[in-house]
Design a protein around this motif. Structure first.
Motif, PDB file in Angstrom:
ATOM      1  N   LYS A  76     -19.693 101.103 -41.858  1.00 22.77           N
ATOM      2  CA  LYS A  76     -19.403 102.358 -42.562  1.00 22.77           C
ATOM      3  C   LYS A  76     -20.425 102.603 -43.669  1.00 22.77           C
ATOM      4  CE  LYS A  76     -15.330 103.661 -40.852  1.00 22.77           C
ATOM      5  NZ  LYS A  76     -14.972 104.971 -40.390  1.00 22.77           N
ATOM      6  N   ALA A  77     -20.800 101.542 -44.403  1.00 20.65           N
ATOM      7  CA  ALA A  77     -21.791 101.686 -45.477  1.00 20.65           C
ATOM      8  C   ALA A  77     -23.139 102.111 -44.900  1.00 20.65           C
ATOM      9  CB  ALA A  77     -21.923 100.379 -46.248  1.00 20.65           C
ATOM     10  N   ALA A  78     -23.534 101.522 -43.766  1.00 21.69           N
ATOM     11  CA  ALA A  78     -24.800 101.881 -43.131  1.00 21.69           C
ATOM     12  C   ALA A  78     -24.768 103.325 -42.650  1.00 21.69           C
ATOM     13  CB  ALA A  78     -25.087 100.937 -41.962  1.00 21.69           C
ATOM     14  N   GLN A  79     -23.634 103.790 -42.171  1.00 23.62           N
ATOM     15  CA  GLN A  79     -23.521 105.179 -41.738  1.00 23.62           C
ATOM     16  C   GLN A  79     -23.646 106.126 -42.924  1.00 23.62           C
ATOM     17  OE1 GLN A  79     -19.776 105.203 -39.668  1.00 23.62           O
ATOM     18  NE2 GLN A  79     -20.702 104.694 -37.697  1.00 23.62           N
ATOM     19  N   ARG A  80     -23.021 105.750 -44.059  1.00 23.28           N
ATOM     20  CA  ARG A  80     -23.114 106.603 -45.244  1.00 23.28           C
ATOM     21  C   ARG A  80     -24.547 106.680 -45.776  1.00 23.28           C
ATOM     22  NH1 ARG A  80     -18.071 104.275 -46.493  1.00 23.28           N
ATOM     23  NH2 ARG A  80     -19.085 102.657 -47.719  1.00 23.28           N
ATOM     24  N   GLU A  81     -25.295 105.578 -45.671  1.00 24.00           N
ATOM     25  CA  GLU A  81     -26.672 105.540 -46.158  1.00 24.00           C
ATOM     26  C   GLU A  81     -27.648 106.163 -45.169  1.00 24.00           C
ATOM     27  OE1 GLU A  81     -27.479 101.468 -47.015  1.00 24.00           O
ATOM     28  OE2 GLU A  81     -25.927 101.355 -48.570  1.00 24.00           O
ATOM     29  N   GLY A  82     -27.180 106.497 -43.975  1.00 19.85           N
ATOM     30  CA  GLY A  82     -28.030 107.151 -42.998  1.00 19.85           C
ATOM     31  C   GLY A  82     -28.789 106.193 -42.102  1.00 19.85           C
ATOM     32  N   LEU A  83     -28.484 104.916 -42.165  1.00 17.82           N
ATOM     33  CA  LEU A  83     -29.171 103.943 -41.314  1.00 17.82           C
ATOM     34  C   LEU A  83     -28.629 103.954 -39.894  1.00 17.82           C
ATOM     35  CD1 LEU A  83     -29.274 100.993 -43.857  1.00 17.82           C
ATOM     36  CD2 LEU A  83     -31.087 102.622 -43.332  1.00 17.82           C
ATOM     37  N   LEU A  84     -27.377 104.359 -39.720  1.00 18.06           N
ATOM     38  CA  LEU A  84     -26.755 104.479 -38.404  1.00 18.06           C
ATOM     39  C   LEU A  84     -26.252 105.905 -38.246  1.00 18.06           C
ATOM     40  CD1 LEU A  84     -24.601 101.220 -38.187  1.00 18.06           C
ATOM     41  CD2 LEU A  84     -26.691 101.713 -36.951  1.00 18.06           C
ATOM     42  N   PRO A  85     -26.227 106.422 -37.009  1.00 14.30           N
ATOM     43  CA  PRO A  85     -25.702 107.774 -36.821  1.00 14.30           C
ATOM     44  C   PRO A  85     -24.192 107.810 -37.074  1.00 14.30           C
ATOM     45  CG  PRO A  85     -26.171 106.766 -34.713  1.00 14.30           C
ATOM     46  CD  PRO A  85     -26.692 105.833 -35.760  1.00 14.30           C
ATOM     47  N   MET A  86     -23.714 108.933 -37.587  1.00 15.39           N
ATOM     48  CA  MET A  86     -22.289 109.114 -37.831  1.00 15.39           C
ATOM     49  C   MET A  86     -21.582 109.243 -36.491  1.00 15.39           C
ATOM     50  SD  MET A  86     -21.782 109.002 -41.037  1.00 15.39           S
ATOM     51  CE  MET A  86     -20.278 109.816 -41.478  1.00 15.39           C
ATOM     52  N   PRO A  87     -20.329 108.771 -36.394  1.00 15.49           N
ATOM     53  CA  PRO A  87     -19.595 108.896 -35.128  1.00 15.49           C
ATOM     54  C   PRO A  87     -19.272 110.356 -34.845  1.00 15.49           C
ATOM     55  CG  PRO A  87     -18.168 108.066 -36.845  1.00 15.49           C
ATOM     56  CD  PRO A  87     -19.546 108.109 -37.424  1.00 15.49           C
ATOM     57  N   LYS A  88     -19.179 110.654 -33.564  1.00 13.47           N
ATOM     58  CA  LYS A  88     -18.833 112.020 -33.171  1.00 13.47           C
ATOM     59  C   LYS A  88     -17.370 112.276 -33.476  1.00 13.47           C
ATOM     60  CE  LYS A  88     -22.240 112.117 -29.517  1.00 13.47           C
ATOM     61  NZ  LYS A  88     -22.485 111.999 -28.110  1.00 13.47           N
ATOM     62  N   PRO A  89     -17.036 113.492 -33.935  1.00 10.09           N
ATOM     63  CA  PRO A  89     -15.620 113.778 -34.237  1.00 10.09           C
ATOM     64  C   PRO A  89     -14.784 113.763 -32.963  1.00 10.09           C
ATOM     65  CG  PRO A  89     -16.961 115.744 -34.491  1.00 10.09           C
ATOM     66  CD  PRO A  89     -17.897 114.607 -34.238  1.00 10.09           C
ATOM     67  N   LYS A  90     -13.574 113.217 -33.085  1.00 11.29           N
ATOM     68  CA  LYS A  90     -12.675 113.138 -31.938  1.00 11.29           C
ATOM     69  C   LYS A  90     -12.032 114.494 -31.705  1.00 11.29           C
ATOM     70  CE  LYS A  90     -11.580 108.300 -32.685  1.00 11.29           C
ATOM     71  NZ  LYS A  90     -10.523 107.338 -32.980  1.00 11.29           N
ATOM     72  N   VAL A  91     -11.859 114.850 -30.428  1.00 10.87           N
ATOM     73  CA  VAL A  91     -11.212 116.106 -30.069  1.00 10.87           C
ATOM     74  C   VAL A  91      -9.729 115.808 -29.866  1.00 10.87           C
ATOM     75  CG1 VAL A  91     -11.117 117.961 -28.388  1.00 10.87           C
ATOM     76  CG2 VAL A  91     -13.301 116.929 -28.976  1.00 10.87           C
ATOM     77  N   ARG A  92      -8.893 116.479 -30.620  1.00  6.47           N
ATOM     78  CA  ARG A  92      -7.455 116.275 -30.505  1.00  6.47           C
ATOM     79  C   ARG A  92      -6.880 117.127 -29.371  1.00  6.47           C
ATOM     80  NH1 ARG A  92      -5.401 116.581 -36.720  1.00  6.47           N
ATOM     81  NH2 ARG A  92      -6.476 114.732 -37.455  1.00  6.47           N
ATOM     82  N   ALA A  93      -5.864 116.600 -28.730  1.00  4.70           N
ATOM     83  CA  ALA A  93      -5.211 117.331 -27.658  1.00  4.70           C
ATOM     84  C   ALA A  93      -4.453 118.506 -28.264  1.00  4.70           C
ATOM     85  CB  ALA A  93      -4.257 116.425 -26.892  1.00  4.70           C
ATOM     86  N   GLY A  94      -4.645 119.672 -27.726  1.00 11.67           N
ATOM     87  CA  GLY A  94      -3.925 120.845 -28.202  1.00 11.67           C
ATOM     88  C   GLY A  94      -4.667 121.590 -29.303  1.00 11.67           C
ATOM     89  N   ALA A  95      -5.705 121.009 -29.844  1.00 12.43           N
ATOM     90  CA  ALA A  95      -6.454 121.677 -30.895  1.00 12.43           C
ATOM     91  C   ALA A  95      -7.435 122.651 -30.256  1.00 12.43           C
ATOM     92  CB  ALA A  95      -7.219 120.655 -31.732  1.00 12.43           C
ATOM     93  N   PRO A  96      -7.652 123.803 -30.882  1.00 15.03           N
ATOM     94  CA  PRO A  96      -8.596 124.768 -30.307  1.00 15.03           C
ATOM     95  C   PRO A  96     -10.016 124.225 -30.365  1.00 15.03           C
ATOM     96  CG  PRO A  96      -7.855 125.494 -32.460  1.00 15.03           C
ATOM     97  CD  PRO A  96      -7.054 124.290 -32.112  1.00 15.03           C
ATOM     98  N   ARG A  97     -10.770 124.415 -29.298  1.00 19.30           N
ATOM     99  CA  ARG A  97     -12.145 123.931 -29.237  1.00 19.30           C
ATOM    100  C   ARG A  97     -13.060 124.968 -29.867  1.00 19.30           C
ATOM    101  NH1 ARG A  97     -13.610 120.958 -23.720  1.00 19.30           N
ATOM    102  NH2 ARG A  97     -13.186 118.944 -24.620  1.00 19.30           N
ATOM    103  N   ARG A  98     -14.150 124.473 -30.408  1.00 19.17           N
ATOM    104  CA  ARG A  98     -15.137 125.379 -31.034  1.00 19.17           C
ATOM    105  C   ARG A  98     -16.363 125.500 -30.204  1.00 19.17           C
ATOM    106  NH1 ARG A  98     -14.926 123.723 -37.367  1.00 19.17           N
ATOM    107  NH2 ARG A  98     -12.739 124.100 -37.639  1.00 19.17           N
TER     108      ARG A  98
END
Length: 82
Positions: free
Chosen positions: A60-82
């Motif tokens: 998590k610290a490496a992701q915040r510092e930009g050394l690792l890519p951030m995880p893709k947001p999870k798509v919830r069931a029933g939520a409208p897609r963008r």
């Protein structure tokens, strides 16, 4: 633990109770206490959990510092897609 029952809706209150118990780790603890665990096994399990927590915190610290890519947001069931 307190769960409010609204409009005599027991199903909704039961679902809320299960969700709270899951977050608190009650089900995991019940499963762990079902059988005796040797002290050496307990130490090994706790050490492995600590290592997992440390790795997760470092990731998590490496992701915040930009050394690792951030995880893709999870798509919830029933939520409208963008």
């Amino acid at each position: 633990m307190l769960v409010v029952v609204r409009d005599n809706n027991i199903d909704q209150a039961l679902k809320a109770l299960k969700r709270k118990m899951q977050r608190e780790g009650v089900f995991r603890e019940m499963r762990d206490r079902k059988a005796y665990e040797k002290p050496s096994e307990r130490r090994n399990r706790e050490k492995a959990q600590a290592i997992r927590r440390a790795r997760k915190a470092a990731r998590k610290a490496a992701q915040r510092e930009g050394l690792l890519p951030m995880p893709k947001p999870k798509v919830r069931a029933g939520a409208p897609r963008r």
